[in-house]
Write a protein that holds these residues in place. Structure first.
Motif, PDB file in Angstrom:
ATOM      1  N   ASP A   1      49.666  34.100  18.809  1.00 42.31           N
ATOM      2  CA  ASP A   1      48.880  34.426  17.620  1.00 42.31           C
ATOM      3  C   ASP A   1      47.425  34.728  17.952  1.00 42.31           C
ATOM      4  O   ASP A   1      46.776  35.517  17.268  1.00 42.31           O
ATOM      5  N   ILE A   2      46.914  34.043  18.989  1.00 46.85           N
ATOM      6  CA  ILE A   2      45.507  34.165  19.368  1.00 46.85           C
ATOM      7  C   ILE A   2      45.438  34.483  20.854  1.00 46.85           C
ATOM      8  O   ILE A   2      46.006  33.752  21.675  1.00 46.85           O
ATOM      9  N   VAL A   3      44.755  35.561  21.219  1.00 48.99           N
ATOM     10  CA  VAL A   3      44.534  35.845  22.629  1.00 48.99           C
ATOM     11  C   VAL A   3      43.150  35.327  22.996  1.00 48.99           C
ATOM     12  O   VAL A   3      42.186  35.478  22.235  1.00 48.99           O
ATOM     13  N   THR A   4      43.059  34.684  24.148  1.00 47.01           N
ATOM     14  CA  THR A   4      41.787  34.131  24.613  1.00 47.01           C
ATOM     15  C   THR A   4      41.436  34.744  25.957  1.00 47.01           C
ATOM     16  O   THR A   4      42.319  35.089  26.742  1.00 47.01           O
ATOM     17  N   SER A   5      40.157  34.873  26.215  1.00 55.44           N
ATOM     18  CA  SER A   5      39.722  35.414  27.505  1.00 55.44           C
ATOM     19  C   SER A   5      38.324  34.934  27.837  1.00 55.44           C
ATOM     20  O   SER A   5      37.452  34.865  26.970  1.00 55.44           O
ATOM     21  N   TYR A   6      38.125  34.616  29.117  1.00 58.06           N
ATOM     22  CA  TYR A   6      36.783  34.403  29.625  1.00 58.06           C
ATOM     23  C   TYR A   6      36.037  35.730  29.691  1.00 58.06           C
ATOM     24  O   TYR A   6      36.635  36.787  29.939  1.00 58.06           O
ATOM     25  N   VAL A   7      34.738  35.673  29.496  1.00 60.28           N
ATOM     26  CA  VAL A   7      33.828  36.743  29.887  1.00 60.28           C
ATOM     27  C   VAL A   7      33.194  36.272  31.192  1.00 60.28           C
ATOM     28  O   VAL A   7      32.386  35.336  31.195  1.00 60.28           O
ATOM     29  N   MET A   8      33.612  36.875  32.297  1.00 54.99           N
ATOM     30  CA  MET A   8      33.128  36.425  33.602  1.00 54.99           C
ATOM     31  C   MET A   8      31.833  37.169  33.930  1.00 54.99           C
ATOM     32  O   MET A   8      31.835  38.379  34.143  1.00 54.99           O
ATOM     33  N   TRP A   9      30.766  36.428  33.933  1.00 57.70           N
ATOM     34  CA  TRP A   9      29.415  36.989  34.042  1.00 57.70           C
ATOM     35  C   TRP A   9      29.303  37.916  35.243  1.00 57.70           C
ATOM     36  O   TRP A   9      28.784  39.038  35.137  1.00 57.70           O
ATOM     37  N   ASN A  10      29.817  37.485  36.406  1.00 49.26           N
ATOM     38  CA  ASN A  10      29.640  38.326  37.591  1.00 49.26           C
ATOM     39  C   ASN A  10      30.556  39.546  37.602  1.00 49.26           C
ATOM     40  O   ASN A  10      30.408  40.428  38.448  1.00 49.26           O
ATOM     41  N   HIS A  11      31.484  39.648  36.674  1.00 53.07           N
ATOM     42  CA  HIS A  11      32.245  40.883  36.510  1.00 53.07           C
ATOM     43  C   HIS A  11      31.438  41.920  35.738  1.00 53.07           C
ATOM     44  O   HIS A  11      31.792  43.107  35.735  1.00 53.07           O
ATOM     45  N   HIS A  12      30.373  41.479  35.082  1.00 52.18           N
ATOM     46  CA  HIS A  12      29.587  42.369  34.225  1.00 52.18           C
ATOM     47  C   HIS A  12      28.156  42.588  34.703  1.00 52.18           C
ATOM     48  O   HIS A  12      27.565  43.629  34.417  1.00 52.18           O
ATOM     49  N   GLU A  13      27.578  41.621  35.398  1.00 58.33           N
ATOM     50  CA  GLU A  13      26.193  41.761  35.870  1.00 58.33           C
ATOM     51  C   GLU A  13      26.123  41.305  37.325  1.00 58.33           C
ATOM     52  O   GLU A  13      25.421  40.353  37.656  1.00 58.33           O
ATOM     53  N   GLU A  14      26.810  42.035  38.164  1.00 61.30           N
ATOM     54  CA  GLU A  14      26.803  41.674  39.577  1.00 61.30           C
ATOM     55  C   GLU A  14      25.431  41.910  40.192  1.00 61.30           C
ATOM     56  O   GLU A  14      24.995  41.190  41.088  1.00 61.30           O
ATOM     57  N   VAL A  15      24.728  42.927  39.690  1.00 61.80           N
ATOM     58  CA  VAL A  15      23.348  43.207  40.093  1.00 61.80           C
ATOM     59  C   VAL A  15      22.441  42.865  38.921  1.00 61.80           C
ATOM     60  O   VAL A  15      22.716  43.240  37.783  1.00 61.80           O
ATOM     61  N   ALA A  16      21.360  42.156  39.195  1.00 56.41           N
ATOM     62  CA  ALA A  16      20.471  41.682  38.141  1.00 56.41           C
ATOM     63  C   ALA A  16      20.013  42.830  37.240  1.00 56.41           C
ATOM     64  O   ALA A  16      19.514  43.850  37.717  1.00 56.41           O
TER      65      ALA A  16
END
Length: 839
Positions: free
Chosen positions: A102-117
């Motif tokens: 009924d509910i899908v859950t997921s992490y937002v993995m910071w280093n998958h999105h901002e590997e470079v500052a």
């Protein structure tokens, strides 16, 4: 699951009931559920905006969640968008919906999105917004786990290297929190317009993970600060959660804890089988299910323990599988996982949440940096660089595994009966195991409210034989009556687990009990109601109803005996036919169908052809764009049964578009044959052209002597070999003519090897990797695409005979006096066929 039945003839049973007695039972398992069920307390929880534009409202009290004021007991499953190709998201989300999620859950993995500052990437496989939109399209709600520390077996728990190297993390350090504020602002922008209050699917936000750190600027103060940053970023949702195990610390009232449990500890350091896990024992005092692998140590009981009377018992990480760690490679069976459900639900869980429900693969960082948790980056565990298979019900390539079939009947039960279960309270037996290693005392519980309830039984413990409970009956004392069931005692065998109803209302008909598990309730309006149950292997089905209904009962090949105010239906033959029909004057009919155990695992319920229908199929099925999608691995033959019958002959075609190369067909018609009906089910069959896929394997480099395995790291256990040590790996070239894959939905490359670590390459690009464990390694070639234009290479690092790692007994190789082993036993390519059926 299986039972052994103490033999009694049907005639003897009926005679005994009519004479006012039941067969003598050696074991009567008693439970007192007569105490009044108190009204649920108000939850000590400050929720966010909980009303959608259409007026739909979410809520919670101290016992359960609510949806539009009614009790709500949903099922949640973890699926990481950034570990799966975006092109597959929609189909995979629909498969989850079909599995009962009924509910899908997921992490937002910071280093998958901002590997470079300062350079955020929300494109392609990292497009959180599109993922959430597709979840809504699939009919799923969403909980976003925003971290900033996630764990998830990812490098530094998801915190980018440049953050870890420069400042303290997981605290209210000003420099760190300024960066978290920017991260949350980015996530908030992705979710804008997708929140529940906007008419979107996002109903919850999880802050941090496994957080038991205390001290200045830490502990409850840090979680409170994270919540304020989430609100500032616009993440105003009904529910805010934190993980509640291993001494978690949080600000009471601001968030609600969610719990979990796993059937083994792959993060542990033991190289032997573990003692029986508490995950298989009902819990009557605590919600925390043992060690769940937090990487920091608690120094006192956590907030979740003191909050248990003012927050609902919600689950988020009941293991639908397990990861493989380098030092401990636990393989679990479908029953190891599914048997946890009666235990957790019988212990009071009111949100069944899984981690992981869908496997995936780690993305590669910039410059080829690996993103997995490892001792090289200071992690407590070593995990594979790319594979995040997790033995999940849905594999990384969307393949359905046996565990999904074993879980789905429980999900169907929760969908149609969860609202009745949620308000019920847990009742403890007169006798229960004192410790998890007590393998003799029966394990059972009741949840009830008034005279209605459910009986939960588990006689399965992973890797340990449970005592058979011989000639067993249950005596459940309710406020207005005592129910003894079954009439004929049964021997509950090792491995059995089930849920049975007590005084279940079926459209105004009271079912006093059934020795079968409720699965689904299909309301067909004036045509009546169909109640679907699932039999347990080897267990005769008994249905007990009010005696006054006896003249109105029409049993199919079953016997009806009346005594003591009950009509007892015995001799029911499980199958797809109507086991019993209740015809009441002036009321619509009630039909009871009892499926076999195998059919129960093939059952799904979906909207098809404009109404809710039952679907039986041995193939993987889900609904997309109004059509039934069927996926078959290995077999080109399809069969499905549907009820109620479709109004017209459906049409079938191959999947569209195909995936391998220009000029593929965009879907061709397939003959769909009406087969002999199976009971009440309308049945169809189809067959696609069979594909015999070939792969040639050529040894290219002999394995060399592997270096001894080092003991070290923070766990002081076996450490994964250093990159330089892979020079000892043997290699084999795999040639797969790409042309033979044309027109298929996918093809799974299956590599059967024995060694320490296997790695799959196209040229020098690693596609996948695997720790040898005896569990089958598969790789979906659809993911490789144009990389198949060149040969693939599999490398196998030798497994040393003296390796201080845990392997399942059945996977431990016979070294035959050799110091090491590295071999590829076989490579095969398994076609994946897909059929589209349009009503």
């Amino acid at each position: 699951m299986s039972f052994l039945l103490r033999r009694h003839s049907g005639a003897a049973l009926i005679a005994g009931v009519l004479a006012g007695s039941t067969a003598s039972a050696d074991t009567m398992l008693s439970i007192d559920a007569s105490a009044a069920t108190p009204a649920p307390k108000a939850a000590a929880l400050r929720m966010g905006s909980s009303v959608a534009p259409n007026g739909d409202k979410l809520g919670a009290n101290a016992r359960y969640l609510t949806r539009n004021g009614a009790p709500w007991l949903p099922v949640a499953g973890e699926f990481h968008y950034s570990r799966t190709p975006a092109s597959q998201w929609e189909a995979e989300l629909r498969k989850m919906k079909a599995a009962g999620i009924d509910i899908v859950t997921s992490y937002v993995m910071w280093n998958h999105h901002e590997e470079v500052a300062g350079k955020f990437d929300w494109r392609g496989n990292r497009d959180l917004r599109r993922y959430v939109q597709l979840a809504r399209k699939a009919g799923l709600d969403v909980v976003v786990r925003v971290g900033p520390w996630a764990h998830a077996e990812v490098r530094y728990g998801g915190v980018p290297d440049w953050v870890v190297n420069a400042m303290p993390t997981r605290s209210n350090d000003p420099q760190y929190m300024a960066l978290v504020e920017k991260l949350y602002a980015q996530i908030g922008a992705q979710l804008k317009g997708q929140l529940w209050k906007d008419g979107g699917p996002v109903i919850g936000i999880q802050l941090e993970n496994e957080y038991n750190i205390d001290g200045p600027g830490k502990g409850a103060a840090h979680i409170a600060a994270l919540k304020q940053l989430a609100l500032k970023a616009g993440m105003d949702v009904p529910y805010y959660t934190v993980t509640g195990w291993d001494g978690t610390i949080y600000p009471s009232g601001e968030v609600t804890p969610v719990f979990g449990g796993y059937p083994d500890e792959p993060w542990g350091t033991s190289t032997a089988e573990l003692p029986p896990k508490e995950t298989y024992a009902f819990r009557f005092d605590t919600r925390v299910s043992g060690d769940l692998g937090a990487q920091t140590a608690a120094h006192a009981p956590g907030t979740a323990e003191t909050d248990k009377d003012v927050t609902p018992f919600l689950g988020a990480e009941y293991g639908a599988g397990l990861p493989f760690m380098y030092r401990r490679r636990t393989v679990v069976s479908a029953d190891d996982i599914a048997s946890m459900l009666p235990v957790q639900l019988g212990s009071g869980v009111n949100l069944m949440g899984y981690y992981m429900f869908h496997g995936g693969r780690n993305p590669t960082g910039l410059g080829g940096t690996s993103m997995e948790e490892s001792t090289l980056s200071g992690g407590y565990n070593d995990t594979t660089m790319i594979s995040y298979d997790f033995q999940a019900p849905l594999g990384p390539d969307g393949q359905q595994r046996k565990v999904l079939e074993k879980l789905r009947p429980f999900h169907l039960f929760l969908h149609d009966f969860g609202a009745r279960l949620a308000p019920m309270t847990v009742r403890k037996p007169d006798a229960s195991p004192a410790t998890p290693d007590d393998l003799k005392t029966p394990r059972f519980a009741v949840r009830s409210e008034g005279d209605r309830g459910f009986l939960f039984v588990n006689n399965h413990v992973r890797q340990y034989a449970m005592a058979a409970q011989q000639a067993t009956q249950f005596s459940v004392k309710l406020p207005g009556q005592t129910i003894t069931l079954p009439a004929t005692p049964v021997d509950i065998a090792d491995g059995a687990y089930f849920i049975w109803p007590l005084n279940l209302d079926l459209d105004g008909v009271n079912l006093a009990y059934a020795t079968a598990q409720p699965l689904a309730l299909l309301d067909q309006g004036k045509a009546g109601v169909v109640a679907v149950f699932g039999a347990s292997s080897g267990v005769p089905v008994e249905l007990a109803l009010d005696a006054a209904l006896a003249p109105q009962l029409h049993a199919n090949a079953a016997q009806v005996a009346v005594h003591g105010g009950r009509a007892l239906v015995s001799g029911v033959q499980p199958g797809a036919g109507a086991a019993l029909t209740v015809q009441r004057a002036g009321k619509r009919p009630l039909t009871i169908v009892v499926l076999t155990a195998e059919q129960s695992q093939q059952l799904s319920v979906a909207e098809l052809g404009g109404q809710r229908r039952l679907i039986l199929s041995g193939q993987q099925t889900y609904v997309a764009d109004g059509a039934l999608q069927m996926r078959s691995t290995g077999s080109n033959k399809f069969r499905f049964a549907v009820y109620p019958a479709l109004s017209s002959q459906p049409k079938a075609s191959t999947a569209s578009p195909a995936w391998c190369g220009a000029g593929d067909a965009t879907g061709s018609r397939v003959a769909l044959r009406a087969a002999t009906n199976d009971g009440i089910f309308q049945t169809f069959e189809a067959e696609l052209p069979a594909r015999d896929l070939k792969a040639s394997v050529t040894p290219t480099r002999a394995a060399q002597e592997a270096a001894p395995i080092v003991i070290g790291g923070s766990a002081k256990a076996a450490v994964q070999p250093l990159p330089e040590n892979f020079k000892a790996a043997g290699t084999w070239q795999i040639n797969i003519p790409r042309e033979q894959l044309r027109g298929l939905n996918d093809a799974l490359l299956q590599i059967d090897f024995v060694g320490d670590i296997g790695r799959l390459y196209s040229g020098t690009r690693m596609l996948d990797d695997w720790y040898y464990s005896g569990y089958q390694w598969q790789f979906g070639l659809r993911q490789a695409g144009a990389l198949l234009d060149q040969p693939l290479t599999v490398s196998v690092l030798p497994l040393r005979a003296d390796a201080p790692i845990y392997l399942p007994k059945e996977a431990r190789p016979n070294f035959a006096g050799q110091a090491q082993i590295a071999t590829v036993r076989s490579v095969s390519v398994i076609p994946v066929y897909q059929l589209r059926v349009t009503p």
